[in-house]
Design an enzyme around this catalytic site. Structure first.
Site, short mmCIF file in Angstrom:
data_model
loop_
_atom_site.label_atom_id
_atom_site.label_comp_id
_atom_site.label_asym_id
_atom_site.label_seq_id
_atom_site.Cartn_x
_atom_site.Cartn_y
_atom_site.Cartn_z
CD GLU A 104 -2.77 1.09 2.52
OE1 GLU A 104 -3.11 2.16 3.04
OE2 GLU A 104 -3.11 -0.02 2.96
CB ALA A 105 0.90 4.17 -2.29
#
Length: 230
Positions: A104-105
């Site tokens: 997840e960024a």
């Protein structure tokens, strides 16, 4: 309330590790309920940093969780590392060794922000600010993927000139020394950073997707990799 332990600490720790590797919060709470671990971020950080057998994937996901308490935990965890005397790539290698970056960024962003802040505090004068370490950290991760991923065609791999050009102006508008960037490039080309892009748990695929999305690199030239991907 504290539950009376029914086994030794070592036995209870094995149970906690198994629980952590399924759901991190459960593993932490298991030890807390038995009085073996406090709720203080520093104590939890020590547990995460020193305990053998924790899933690298689960640990990375847990460290990147949002919320004030998790931010305190992440900060405490990162400060368990001693980067004094290490090169920038050496510090990244040491930092990513115990866990893999999540897919997840926003989680990657939180983790790398803390890394950058801690690195510059222990290596004063290398960069003008933590922002530089943050951007270069991402650039190193991208270079590592570019250089060693089977998904990147040889003809599209980043050259040293590309790498230096992509990192122009990242030090508060100034260029980093060419010899520093050259050494970073050579280090990564010679010795892959395996953890953080683990081939056995889809970490690489998730990072490639992160690079496709752009994120940090939209501000600089780092989105070039995304254009080369199928």
């Amino acid at each position: 309330s504290v539950v009376q332990p029914v086994a030794s600490y070592d036995q209870e720790l094995l149970v906690a590790v198994r629980k952590f590797n399924l759901k991190p919060r459960d593993g932490v709470q298991y030890l807390q309920l038995r009085g073996f671990l406090s709720a203080e971020p520093g104590d939890i950080a020590t547990f995460l940093h020193e305990t053998k057998g924790l899933s690298k994937r689960k640990l990375g996901d847990y460290l990147g969780e949002r919320g004030e308490r998790h931010a305190e935990l992440l900060s405490a965890y990162v400060r368990r590392f001693d980067f004094a005397g290490l090169s920038f790539v050496g510090a990244i290698r040491a930092f990513l060794s115990p866990f893999r970056l999540p897919g997840e960024a926003q989680k990657i962003d939180r983790i790398m922000c803390e890394f950058a802040s801690h690195f510059v505090s222990q290596a004063p004068g290398v960069f003008s600010s933590a922002d530089t370490a943050y951007v270069l950290g991402f650039s190193v991760i991208m270079l590592n993927t570019d250089a060693h991923s089977v998904q990147i065609k040889a003809k599209n791999r980043m050259s040293k000139a590309d790498f230096v050009r992509n990192n122009r102006g990242i030090d508060s508008g100034a260029d980093l020394p060419a010899e520093l960037l050259s050494a970073v490039y050579d280090d990564i080309q010679t010795d892959e950073i395996r953890t953080g892009m683990s081939h056995d748990d889809m970490g690489e695929a998730e990072l490639l997707e992160f690079f496709r999305q752009g994120s940090t690199f939209r501000k600089f030239n780092h989105a070039r990799l995304a254009a080369d991907l199928p």
